[in-house]
Design an enzyme around this catalytic site. Structure first.
Site, PDB file in Angstrom:
ATOM      1  N   ASP A 280      -4.113   7.385   4.988  1.00  0.00           N
ATOM      2  CA  ASP A 280      -2.632   7.424   6.279  1.00  0.00           C
ATOM      3  C   ASP A 280      -2.860   7.193   7.816  1.00  0.00           C
ATOM      4  O   ASP A 280      -2.578   7.430   8.141  1.00  0.00           O
ATOM      5  CB  ASP A 280      -1.867   8.483   6.019  1.00  0.00           C
ATOM      6  CG  ASP A 280      -0.339   8.062   5.709  1.00  0.00           C
ATOM      7  OD1 ASP A 280      -0.603   8.137   4.471  1.00  0.00           O
ATOM      8  OD2 ASP A 280       0.192   7.697   6.029  1.00  0.00           O
TER       9      ASP A 280
ATOM     10  N   CYS B 272       2.239  -6.034 -13.235  1.00  0.00           N
ATOM     11  CA  CYS B 272       4.022  -5.764 -13.518  1.00  0.00           C
ATOM     12  C   CYS B 272       3.999  -7.111 -14.367  1.00  0.00           C
ATOM     13  O   CYS B 272       5.470  -6.819 -15.240  1.00  0.00           O
ATOM     14  CB  CYS B 272       4.426  -6.355 -12.285  1.00  0.00           C
ATOM     15  SG  CYS B 272       4.207  -4.832 -11.133  1.00  0.00           S
TER      16      CYS B 272
ATOM     17  N   CYS C  64       7.711  -7.789 -15.224  1.00  0.00           N
ATOM     18  CA  CYS C  64       8.488  -7.388 -14.632  1.00  0.00           C
ATOM     19  C   CYS C  64       9.027  -7.174 -12.750  1.00  0.00           C
ATOM     20  O   CYS C  64       8.073  -7.322 -12.296  1.00  0.00           O
ATOM     21  CB  CYS C  64       8.512  -5.245 -15.036  1.00  0.00           C
ATOM     22  SG  CYS C  64       9.512  -4.346 -13.943  1.00  0.00           S
TER      23      CYS C  64
ATOM     24  N   CYS D 270      11.980  -4.397  -9.600  1.00  0.00           N
ATOM     25  CA  CYS D 270      12.018  -3.531  -7.522  1.00  0.00           C
ATOM     26  C   CYS D 270      13.254  -4.726  -6.996  1.00  0.00           C
ATOM     27  O   CYS D 270      13.786  -3.968  -6.006  1.00  0.00           O
ATOM     28  CB  CYS D 270      10.823  -3.353  -7.612  1.00  0.00           C
ATOM     29  SG  CYS D 270       9.740  -4.423  -7.583  1.00  0.00           S
TER      30      CYS D 270
ATOM     31  N   CYS E 232      11.216   0.970 -10.446  1.00  0.00           N
ATOM     32  CA  CYS E 232      10.149   0.677 -11.234  1.00  0.00           C
ATOM     33  C   CYS E 232       9.866   1.284 -12.337  1.00  0.00           C
ATOM     34  O   CYS E 232       9.836   2.872 -12.544  1.00  0.00           O
ATOM     35  CB  CYS E 232       8.945   0.728 -10.403  1.00  0.00           C
ATOM     36  SG  CYS E 232       7.295   0.619 -10.743  1.00  0.00           S
TER      37      CYS E 232
HETATM   38  C1  B12 Z   1       2.640   0.800   7.129  1.00  0.00           C
HETATM   39  C2  B12 Z   1       2.555   1.601   5.448  1.00  0.00           C
HETATM   40  C3  B12 Z   1       3.823   1.180   5.637  1.00  0.00           C
HETATM   41  C4  B12 Z   1       5.122   0.171   5.941  1.00  0.00           C
HETATM   42  C5  B12 Z   1       4.680  -1.082   5.675  1.00  0.00           C
HETATM   43  C6  B12 Z   1       4.253  -1.004   4.076  1.00  0.00           C
HETATM   44  C7  B12 Z   1       4.112  -2.433   3.478  1.00  0.00           C
HETATM   45  N1  B12 Z   1       3.997  -2.735   2.228  1.00  0.00           N
HETATM   46  O1  B12 Z   1       2.620  -3.025   3.929  1.00  0.00           O
HETATM   47  C8  B12 Z   1       6.479   0.776   5.825  1.00  0.00           C
HETATM   48  C9  B12 Z   1       6.976   1.922   6.785  1.00  0.00           C
HETATM   49  C10 B12 Z   1       7.450   0.216   5.600  1.00  0.00           C
HETATM   50  C11 B12 Z   1       6.273   2.293   4.816  1.00  0.00           C
HETATM   51  C12 B12 Z   1       7.048   2.015   3.996  1.00  0.00           C
HETATM   52  C13 B12 Z   1       6.691   3.470   2.601  1.00  0.00           C
HETATM   53  N2  B12 Z   1       5.110   3.454   2.315  1.00  0.00           N
HETATM   54 CO1  B12 Z   1       4.032   3.519   3.456  1.00  0.00          CO
HETATM   55  N3  B12 Z   1       1.996   2.820   4.919  1.00  0.00           N
HETATM   56  C14 B12 Z   1       1.853   1.935   5.852  1.00  0.00           C
HETATM   57  C15 B12 Z   1       0.516   2.197   5.449  1.00  0.00           C
HETATM   58  C16 B12 Z   1       0.385   3.232   7.177  1.00  0.00           C
HETATM   59  C17 B12 Z   1      -0.724   1.120   5.983  1.00  0.00           C
HETATM   60  C18 B12 Z   1       0.161  -0.364   5.184  1.00  0.00           C
HETATM   61  C19 B12 Z   1      -0.527  -1.466   4.949  1.00  0.00           C
HETATM   62  O2  B12 Z   1      -1.886  -1.560   5.513  1.00  0.00           O
HETATM   63  N4  B12 Z   1      -0.059  -2.669   4.125  1.00  0.00           N
HETATM   64  C20 B12 Z   1      -0.917  -3.737   4.622  1.00  0.00           C
HETATM   65  C21 B12 Z   1      -0.056  -5.055   4.007  1.00  0.00           C
HETATM   66  C22 B12 Z   1      -0.662  -6.107   3.706  1.00  0.00           C
HETATM   67  O3  B12 Z   1       0.310  -4.491   2.732  1.00  0.00           O
HETATM   68  P1  B12 Z   1       0.524  -4.661   1.292  1.00  0.00           P
HETATM   69  O4  B12 Z   1       2.267  -4.833   1.549  1.00  0.00           O
HETATM   70  O5  B12 Z   1       0.717  -3.491   0.785  1.00  0.00           O
HETATM   71  O6  B12 Z   1       0.623  -5.626   0.676  1.00  0.00           O
HETATM   72  C23 B12 Z   1      -0.310  -6.660  -0.510  1.00  0.00           C
HETATM   73  C24 B12 Z   1      -0.287  -6.341  -1.665  1.00  0.00           C
HETATM   74  O7  B12 Z   1       1.517  -6.379  -1.515  1.00  0.00           O
HETATM   75  C25 B12 Z   1      -0.432  -6.928  -2.312  1.00  0.00           C
HETATM   76  N5  B12 Z   1      -0.031  -8.609  -2.472  1.00  0.00           N
HETATM   77  C26 B12 Z   1       0.100  -9.534  -1.964  1.00  0.00           C
HETATM   78  N6  B12 Z   1       0.886 -10.387  -2.405  1.00  0.00           N
HETATM   79  C27 B12 Z   1       0.977 -10.349  -3.700  1.00  0.00           C
HETATM   80  C28 B12 Z   1       1.693 -10.809  -4.736  1.00  0.00           C
HETATM   81  C29 B12 Z   1       1.594 -10.133  -5.900  1.00  0.00           C
HETATM   82  C30 B12 Z   1       2.914 -10.282  -7.017  1.00  0.00           C
HETATM   83  C31 B12 Z   1       1.356  -8.583  -6.034  1.00  0.00           C
HETATM   84  C32 B12 Z   1       1.534  -7.747  -7.063  1.00  0.00           C
HETATM   85  C33 B12 Z   1       1.132  -7.618  -4.506  1.00  0.00           C
HETATM   86  C34 B12 Z   1       0.938  -8.746  -3.430  1.00  0.00           C
HETATM   87  O8  B12 Z   1      -1.776  -7.710  -0.961  1.00  0.00           O
HETATM   88  C35 B12 Z   1      -1.253  -7.215  -0.174  1.00  0.00           C
HETATM   89  C36 B12 Z   1      -2.264  -6.996   0.736  1.00  0.00           C
HETATM   90  O9  B12 Z   1      -3.421  -7.629   1.032  1.00  0.00           O
HETATM   91  C37 B12 Z   1      -0.034   2.867   4.199  1.00  0.00           C
HETATM   92  C38 B12 Z   1      -1.261   3.820   4.307  1.00  0.00           C
HETATM   93  C39 B12 Z   1      -2.771   2.599   4.908  1.00  0.00           C
HETATM   94  N7  B12 Z   1      -3.602   3.408   5.566  1.00  0.00           N
HETATM   95  O10 B12 Z   1      -2.770   2.810   4.339  1.00  0.00           O
HETATM   96  C40 B12 Z   1       1.215   2.912   3.626  1.00  0.00           C
HETATM   97  C41 B12 Z   1       1.168   3.504   2.285  1.00  0.00           C
HETATM   98  C42 B12 Z   1       1.563   2.283   1.926  1.00  0.00           C
HETATM   99  N8  B12 Z   1       2.578   4.066   2.534  1.00  0.00           N
HETATM  100  C43 B12 Z   1       3.077   4.904   1.336  1.00  0.00           C
HETATM  101  C44 B12 Z   1       4.209   5.232   1.098  1.00  0.00           C
HETATM  102  C45 B12 Z   1       4.600   6.547  -0.075  1.00  0.00           C
HETATM  103  C46 B12 Z   1       5.589   4.131   1.538  1.00  0.00           C
HETATM  104  C47 B12 Z   1       7.387   4.982   0.897  1.00  0.00           C
HETATM  105  C48 B12 Z   1       7.047   5.079  -0.180  1.00  0.00           C
HETATM  106  C49 B12 Z   1       7.544   5.618   1.615  1.00  0.00           C
HETATM  107  C50 B12 Z   1       9.489   5.892   1.233  1.00  0.00           C
HETATM  108  N9  B12 Z   1       9.586   5.764   0.496  1.00  0.00           N
HETATM  109  O11 B12 Z   1      10.118   4.978   1.933  1.00  0.00           O
HETATM  110  C51 B12 Z   1       7.562   3.030   1.461  1.00  0.00           C
HETATM  111  C52 B12 Z   1       7.438   1.870   1.119  1.00  0.00           C
HETATM  112  C53 B12 Z   1       7.569   1.069   1.427  1.00  0.00           C
HETATM  113  C54 B12 Z   1       6.908  -0.832   0.496  1.00  0.00           C
HETATM  114  N10 B12 Z   1       7.593  -0.783  -1.170  1.00  0.00           N
HETATM  115  O12 B12 Z   1       5.911  -0.092   0.614  1.00  0.00           O
HETATM  116  C55 B12 Z   1       1.555   4.996   0.718  1.00  0.00           C
HETATM  117  C56 B12 Z   1       1.603   3.832  -1.258  1.00  0.00           C
HETATM  118  C57 B12 Z   1       0.542   4.847  -1.720  1.00  0.00           C
HETATM  119  C58 B12 Z   1       1.693   4.005  -3.200  1.00  0.00           C
HETATM  120  N11 B12 Z   1       1.792   4.523  -4.599  1.00  0.00           N
HETATM  121  O13 B12 Z   1       1.181   2.687  -3.141  1.00  0.00           O
HETATM  122  C59 B12 Z   1       1.086   4.744   1.345  1.00  0.00           C
HETATM  123  C60 B12 Z   1      -0.723   3.871   0.947  1.00  0.00           C
HETATM  124  C61 B12 Z   1       0.324   6.258   2.333  1.00  0.00           C
HETATM  125  C62 B12 Z   1      -0.746   7.332   1.596  1.00  0.00           C
HETATM  126  N12 B12 Z   1      -1.607   7.306   1.793  1.00  0.00           N
HETATM  127  O14 B12 Z   1      -0.295   7.575   0.482  1.00  0.00           O
HETATM  128  N13 B12 Z   1       4.630   2.598   4.375  1.00  0.00           N
END
Ligand code: B12
Length: 363
Positions: free
Chosen positions: A122, A176, A179, A182, A235
């Site tokens: 995190d 997924c 499905c 979400c 989910c």
């Molecule tokens: C910034 C951040 C946030 C931001 C942005 C989230 C985001 N999606 O980026 C905000 C504040 C919105 C947030 C919210 C939440 N967060 Co947060 N957050 C982070 C943090 C610090 C960095 C995330 C990051 O770097 N994202 C980078 C982006 C580019 O990645 P991404 O959005 O996941 O996109 C990827 C995928 O979508 C995938 N992808 C791309 N295209 C496609 C297409 C398909 C079809 C699929 C399937 C996938 C896919 O590839 C992308 C990466 O290349 C991490 C901790 C860490 N250091 O990693 C915790 C982390 C991701 N968060 C976490 C949690 C629990 C949450 C919340 C559930 C908390 C809550 N209940 O409010 C929400 C969930 C919202 C959501 N749906 O993401 C957990 C997630 C655990 C898990 N099971 O995944 C983490 C890992 C913290 C931890 N150490 O556990 N978070």
């Protein structure tokens, strides 16, 4: 090593290399250049180093990735309870504590065997999700969450960086499939495409981001004061576990949030990410939730914030009064309009005053 992690409470385990996550870096840079990452710091501050752990830890050879779950103990917030705000399940308690304990157990075991090891979770040094997917702990969900069998999205992720050349695990082949439950479940449409989150539309983002919460987001915030679980609740892989999360947790008294002093709020929110640990952001969130509750008995306490030194809190208090409505709210807004010197706040007061007239007279 897997046994050590599982014995310490992990529900997922995997090992991956420290090869850079180039695809994730590209995605992050796209999210930044398109504006979709909003004001996010964390990993978005420096995608290059967040996706290349070898840069921060030159001695690193492997990432040992673990997952812990916070259900069922995190419980579930009872349906809307007047006068209370809702906290997302990951923050109903210090659920990261168990993750830290598992990571510590792995570090201790590696160090005892003469290896270098450091826990990371995190923070800005590693994209936790990408490491978990490549280590086979889970698969990418369309809600951008990492999902794992039996627990779905209800997991927290962390890694131990080590120079131990442990055997590598492979990513899961599971996806997924068709499905997409979400996507429509998000109250603001922040999941603009499968796997793509526009943070500027995300309620969880705004409740932990500094500044004035956009008007178009406020109503959708509903009674939430920290985090949002909508795209997790919807989910299917997490439903079984969710059905066991029956203990009522995750509700907080909104008037208490607006009357508590900083020290008390700091204690109650120690495991929340609050910008600069400035408790006015907690009060801001409470004003939004109290506005959405539209309970006339709250007019007095909310009107008290129209005279606060923070223009941000005055703006959100004005908005809340407009949502609550009624003569008392209108009179308070009228009085505030006469003395308000900040143009943005004055505009919020004007908007709220008009809203008052639109609210049903008696509730
Ligand atoms: C910034 C951040 C946030 C931001 C942005 C989230 C985001 N999606 O980026 C905000 C504040 C919105 C947030 C919210 C939440 N967060 Co947060 N957050 C982070 C943090 C610090 C960095 C995330 C990051 O770097 N994202 C980078 C982006 C580019 O990645 P991404 O959005 O996941 O996109 C990827 C995928 O979508 C995938 N992808 C791309 N295209 C496609 C297409 C398909 C079809 C699929 C399937 C996938 C896919 O590839 C992308 C990466 O290349 C991490 C901790 C860490 N250091 O990693 C915790 C982390 C991701 N968060 C976490 C949690 C629990 C949450 C919340 C559930 C908390 C809550 N209940 O409010 C929400 C969930 C919202 C959501 N749906 O993401 C957990 C997630 C655990 C898990 N099971 O995944 C983490 C890992 C913290 C931890 N150490 O556990 N978070």
């Amino acid at each position: 090593m897997r046994d050590v992690a599982m014995a310490a409470g992990a529900v997922g385990y995997g090992v991956t290399s420290v090869a850079p996550f180039d695809d994730v870096r590209v995605t992050m840079e796209q999210r930044k250049s398109s504006g979709m990452s909003g004001l996010l710091g964390f990993t978005f501050r420096d995608p290059e180093s967040a996706t290349n752990v070898g840069e921060t830890f030159p001695w690193a050879r492997r990432l040992v990735v673990v997952a812990t779950t916070y259900l069922p103990e995190a419980g579930s917030p009872a349906d809307t309870v007047p006068g209370t705000g809702r906290i997302a399940r990951f923050a109903t308690d210090l659920h990261y504590r168990q993750l830290a304990e598992v990571l510590d157990a792995v570090v201790l075991d590696l160090v005892a065997r003469g290896f270098l090891a450091e826990a990371v979770h995190d923070d800005a040094r590693l994209v936790d999700r990408a490491a978990a997917v490549r280590a086979g702990v889970g698969w990418w969900g369309k809600n951008t969450m990492v999902l794992t069998p039996g627990y779905g999205p209800w997991i927290l992720l962390g890694s131990v960086v080590t120079d131990a050349e442990l055997p590598l695990d492979s990513p899961m082949s599971r996806t997924c499939g068709t499905c997409a439950a979400c996507l429509p479940a998000c109250p603001t449409g922040a999941l603009v495409e499968p796997g793509v989150l526009d943070a500027r539309l995300c309620i969880a983002y705004w409740l932990q981001t500094p500044g004035v919460i956009p008007l178009e987001i406020r109503t959708a915030v509903g009674d939430r004061v920290y985090g949002c679980d909508e795209c997790l609740d919807a989910c299917p892989p997490g439903q079984m576990l969710l059905s066991r999360a029956t203990v009522e947790r995750g509700r907080v008294d909104l008037v208490a949030l607006l009357t508590a002093a900083d020290r008390e709020l700091e204690g109650d929110t120690e495991h929340w990410y609050v910008p600069k640990r400035d408790m006015d952001y907690v009060r801001r969130n409470a004003l939004i939730a109290i506005g959405n509750g539209a309970d006339r008995s709250h007019v007095g306490i909310v009107a008290g914030w129209l005279g606060n030194g923070s223009s941000m809190l005055r703006s959100h208090a004005a908005w809340a009064l407009g949502e609550i409505g009624g003569d008392q709210a209108r009179d308070a807004l009228d009085a505030a309009a006469r003395i308000e010197t900040d143009d943005d706040v004055a505009a919020e007061i004007t908007y709220a005053f008009a809203r008052c007239g639109q609210r049903p007279e008696v509730r």
